[in-house]
Scaffold this active site. Structure first.
Site, PDB file in Angstrom:
ATOM      1  CE1 TYR A 104      15.501  31.753 101.482  1.00  6.75           C
ATOM      2  CE2 TYR A 104      15.396  29.659 102.657  1.00  6.75           C
ATOM      3  CZ  TYR A 104      14.785  30.637 101.890  1.00  6.75           C
ATOM      4  OH  TYR A 104      13.471  30.495 101.524  1.00  6.75           O
ATOM      5  CG  ASP A 134      16.203  25.823 103.227  1.00  5.18           C
ATOM      6  OD1 ASP A 134      16.240  24.962 102.325  1.00  5.18           O
ATOM      7  OD2 ASP A 134      15.155  26.370 103.606  1.00  5.18           O
ATOM      8  CG  ASN A 136      14.720  26.511  99.421  1.00  6.81           C
ATOM      9  OD1 ASN A 136      13.729  25.996  99.927  1.00  6.81           O
ATOM     10  ND2 ASN A 136      15.172  27.702  99.782  1.00  6.81           N
ATOM     11  CG  HIS A 223      12.948  24.115 107.548  1.00  8.25           C
ATOM     12  ND1 HIS A 223      13.679  23.677 106.477  1.00  8.25           N
ATOM     13  CD2 HIS A 223      12.067  25.029 107.055  1.00  8.25           C
ATOM     14  CE1 HIS A 223      13.277  24.298 105.381  1.00  8.25           C
ATOM     15  NE2 HIS A 223      12.295  25.125 105.706  1.00  8.25           N
TER      16      HIS A 223
END
Length: 375
Positions: A104, A134, A136, A223
Site C-alpha cells: 500500500y 494500491d 496510489n 476500490h
C-alpha cells in the site's frame, strides 16, 4: 512478502482489493463473504486498518492461513489470505519460484518507497515476481483517469515506479492485455473522478501463462477488485526472470567503491587479454609473411605475390591504427593545455617545421608534423 514454490498444477487465481478498513464487523463479514464467492486462491488486501493482534478477525472457514503486516499508522496495513487446501509452501530464503509482494503505497509523492520495494525484491534472487497492491499513482492519465485537468508531468513516485518496472523486468499485466481500454479501480468523491491505481506488476516471463486479468466492480469498498489468473502447469517450460542490476545500489558509497573496484579489475583483465591477442596476431602475421616471401622467392608466381601483398597490407593496417590512436592521444594532451598550447605550437612552428610548410600550411598539418616529431 511471500516467497513460495507452487505445487498446484492447475490455475492459480489471485485477487487484490483495497478494503479501506475492516474494523467494522459487519463490513468485514460482507467483504470476506464477497471474496469467498469469487473463489480465489490468494487474496491480497490493502488498508485493513487492523492492529497485528486483530489479524485473526480475517480468519474464516475457507481461509487456510493469514499473513498480516500492520502499518505504522492506523489507516495502513496489508494482508494475504491463502485459501484452505491450496498447496503452497512459504519460504523465507531465496528460491527460484515465486516472490509475491503486497503493498500500500503512500499517497504523498515519495519515490523512496518504491526504491525500498525494489531492494526488498532484489534480495530474494532470481524468482518470478508478482508485485501488487494500491500504488496510489496513475500510470497514464490519458487512459487511467477520467479527470486529467492540471496534470502536467509525471510525479517523482511515478518515475520511481517506471524505474522499478524496468530494473526488475516487470509489466503491468492488465494494461498489457488491455492496451487501450478504460477501466478503473477507484472513485474519488472529492475530485469526482475515476482512476486506475491498483495494479499487478509481474515478471514478463509470466505473460505466456497468464490466462485472464480483469477489473471488477466497485461494490464492497471504494476500490474495485483486480483478478489475475495464471496457468501453473506450463511453468516448467519457462526460464526464470533475467537478472538486472539494481542501480539504486550505486547511491551507497561502499557499494559504489566495490563496484568500481570490480569493474576496474575486469577492464584491466580484458585490456590485458586484448593486448596479448593483438601481439600474438602481429607475430603470426610476421611468420606468415616470412613464409610467403620464401615461397615467392622460389616460385615467383602472381598468386603468391597477391597473397603476400594482402598479408603486408594487414600488417601495415595494424600499425596505422596504432599510430592513429597515438596521434589522437597526443593531440588531446596538447589541446588540454589551455593557453600553453598556443605557446607550444608557436615554439614548435618556429624551431622545427620547415619553412616551406608555412606557405598555405593548414593547422592540422602543423599538428601532425609536431606529433610525428614527438614520436
Amino acid at each position: 512478502m511471500v516467497h513460495a514454490p507452487m505445487y498446484n498444477h492447475h490455475s492459480m487465481i489471485l485477487t487484490l482489493l483495497n478494503v479501506k478498513g475492516v474494523n467494522s464487523a459487519f463490513k468485514r463479514r460482507k467483504i470476506l463473504l464477497y471474496l469467498k464467492q469469487k473463489n480465489p486462491d490468494l487474496v491480497f488486501l490493502q488498508e485493513t486498518h487492523l492492529e497485528k493482534e486483530d489479524s485473526l478477525f480475517l480468519q474464516r472457514d475457507w481461509v487456510g492461513k493469514v499473513l498480516y503486516r500492520a502499518g505504522s499508522f492506523s489507516q495502513r496495513g496489508v494482508a494475504i489470505l491463502i485459501r484452505k487446501n491450496f498447496n503452497v509452501k512459504i519460504l523465507k530464503q531465496q528460491s527460484d519460484e515465486y516472490t509475491f509482494m503486497n503493498i500500500y503505497a503512500p499517497t504523498a509523492d515519495l519515490p523512496g518507497f518504491f526504491v525500498e520495494v525494489s531492494n526488498e525484491i532484489t534480495q530474494f534472487g532470481n524468482s518470478y515476481v508478482v508485485l501488487y497492491g494500491d500504488f496510489n499513482n496513475v500510470r497514464n492519465p490519458k487512459v487511467d483517469k477520467t479527470y486529467t485537468w492540471g496534470i502536467t508531468r509525471p510525479s517523482q513516485a511515478q518515475k520511481a515506479i517506471d524505474t522499478l518496472e524496468e530494473e526488475l523486468d516487470l509489466v503491468d499485466v492488465w494494461r498489457f492485455f488491455h492496451p487501450s481500454d478504460k477501466e478503473f479501480t477507484f472513485y474519488s468523491h472529492p475530485h469526482i473522478s475515476y482512476s486506475r491505481i491498483d495494479y499487478f506488476l509481474i515478471s514478463k516471463s509470466l505473460l505466456s501463462i497468464t490466462e485472464q486479468t480483469t477489473i471488477g466492480t466497485i461494490l464492497v469498498s471504494d476500490h474495485a477488485p483486480v483478478r489475475f489468473t495464471l496457468r501453473l502447469g506450463r511453468l516448467s517450460k519457462l526460464r526464470p526472470t533475467r537478472w538486472r542490476f539494481n542501480s539504486s545500489r550505486l547511491k551507497d558509497e561502499q557499494s559504489w567503491n566495490a563496484f568500481k573496484a570490480v569493474i576496474g579489475g575486469r577492464l584491466i583483465q580484458h585490456c590485458s587479454y586484448l593486448k596479448k591477442k593483438s601481439v600474438q596476431h602481429v607475430h603470426e602475421l610476421e611468420v606468415d609473411i616470412k613464409k610467403m616471401e620464401k615461397m615467392h622467392s622460389t616460385q615467383s608466381d602472381h598468386s603468391t605475390l597477391l597473397e603476400l601483398n594482402k598479408l603486408k597490407a594487414k600488417y601495415n593496417l595494424y600499425y596505422r591504427r596504432k599510430l592513429n590512436i597515438h596521434y589522437s592521444e597526443l593531440n588531446t594532451n596538447i589541446m588540454n593545455k589551455g593557453r600553453e598550447q598556443g605557446d607550444f605550437l608557436h615554439r614548435e612552428q618556429s624551431s622545427s617545421i620547415p619553412n616551406q610548410l608555412y606557405q598555405g600550411c593548414c593547422y592540422k598539418c602543423c599538428i601532425r608534423h609536431i606529433l610525428s616529431k614527438s614520436l
